[in-house]
Motif scaffolding. Structure first.
Motif, PDB file in Angstrom:
ATOM      1  N   ALA A   1     -88.639  10.047 -10.295  1.00  0.00           N
ATOM      2  CA  ALA A   1     -88.338  11.430 -10.645  1.00  0.00           C
ATOM      3  C   ALA A   1     -87.308  11.445 -11.766  1.00  0.00           C
ATOM      4  O   ALA A   1     -86.424  10.591 -11.817  1.00  0.00           O
ATOM      5  CB  ALA A   1     -87.791  12.179  -9.428  1.00  0.00           C
TER       6      ALA A   1
ATOM      7  N   VAL B   1     -84.886  15.597   1.114  1.00  0.00           N
ATOM      8  CA  VAL B   1     -85.932  14.604   0.823  1.00  0.00           C
ATOM      9  C   VAL B   1     -86.475  13.996   2.113  1.00  0.00           C
ATOM     10  O   VAL B   1     -87.676  13.751   2.240  1.00  0.00           O
ATOM     11  CB  VAL B   1     -85.393  13.499  -0.127  1.00  0.00           C
TER      12      VAL B   1
ATOM     13  N   LEU C   1     -92.172  14.339 -11.875  1.00  0.00           N
ATOM     14  CA  LEU C   1     -92.521  13.252 -10.959  1.00  0.00           C
ATOM     15  C   LEU C   1     -93.577  12.395 -11.637  1.00  0.00           C
ATOM     16  O   LEU C   1     -94.503  12.916 -12.265  1.00  0.00           O
ATOM     17  CB  LEU C   1     -93.076  13.793  -9.640  1.00  0.00           C
TER      18      LEU C   1
ATOM     19  N   CYS D   1     -83.462   8.146  -7.581  1.00  0.00           N
ATOM     20  CA  CYS D   1     -83.849   9.116  -8.598  1.00  0.00           C
ATOM     21  C   CYS D   1     -84.153  10.514  -8.059  1.00  0.00           C
ATOM     22  O   CYS D   1     -83.737  11.510  -8.659  1.00  0.00           O
ATOM     23  CB  CYS D   1     -85.032   8.590  -9.399  1.00  0.00           C
ATOM     24  N   LEU D   2     -84.857  10.632  -6.949  1.00  0.00           N
ATOM     25  CA  LEU D   2     -85.253  11.945  -6.454  1.00  0.00           C
ATOM     26  C   LEU D   2     -84.051  12.800  -6.045  1.00  0.00           C
ATOM     27  O   LEU D   2     -83.909  13.932  -6.530  1.00  0.00           O
ATOM     28  CB  LEU D   2     -86.269  11.803  -5.309  1.00  0.00           C
TER      29      LEU D   2
ATOM     30  N   ILE E   1     -92.734  17.823  -0.135  1.00  0.00           N
ATOM     31  CA  ILE E   1     -92.614  18.238  -1.541  1.00  0.00           C
ATOM     32  C   ILE E   1     -93.300  19.579  -1.780  1.00  0.00           C
ATOM     33  O   ILE E   1     -92.835  20.378  -2.582  1.00  0.00           O
ATOM     34  CB  ILE E   1     -93.135  17.141  -2.505  1.00  0.00           C
TER      35      ILE E   1
END
Length: 142
Positions: free
Chosen positions: A117, A35, A103, A81-82, A40
């Protein structure tokens, strides 16, 4: 003293649960690095692999959810969350269960953009259900 209680709780779990939590910790760390370093658009092909399947073992989804959320609460870095969705996606894909990575975004009262996410497998939200209120879906992978 709190760490001893956590260790005692961890050791009180069966070996399969302990291994799943250790796998989640490792994948959360890897996801955190990804991340922070990979855009992305470069993650999208990997995230799109293992598309959502109609049926996944509900018990597997619960075990993965528990392992990821337990690990996320206890790692020394910020596992929001991601990274949780990325880790859960990898864990499910490893076990032959495809999942859709979502997303979304919303604006708060001050107009600040909030992103979120979440991961869906077999029609069930695996991780990320807590922050979905008011989210507008922006992208779905898989």
């Amino acid at each position: 003293m709190k760490q001893w209680c956590k260790l005692k709780t961890f050791l009180g779990k069966n070996s399969a649960e302990r291994w799943l939590i250790c796998e989640a910790i490792m994948l959360l760390g890897f996801a955190r690095i990804i991340v922070l370093t990979v855009p992305i658009r470069l993650m999208a092909p990997w995230i799109s692999r293992s598309p959502e399947t109609e049926s996944c073992d509900e018990a597997l989804l619960v075990r993965v959810r528990k392992a990821v959320t337990t690990a996320a609460r206890n790692v020394p870095w910020n596992a929001v969350c991601l990274p949780q969705a990325l880790a859960a996606k990898a864990m499910l894909a490893r076990r032959g269960c495809g999942a859709a990575f979502h997303l979304g975004a919303t604006r708060d009262a001050e107009g600040k953009l909030n992103a979120h996410a979440w991961l869906v497998a077999g029609g069930t939200i695996v991780v990320g259900a807590a922050g979905m209120d008011g989210m507008s879906p922006l992208a779905r992978f898989g």
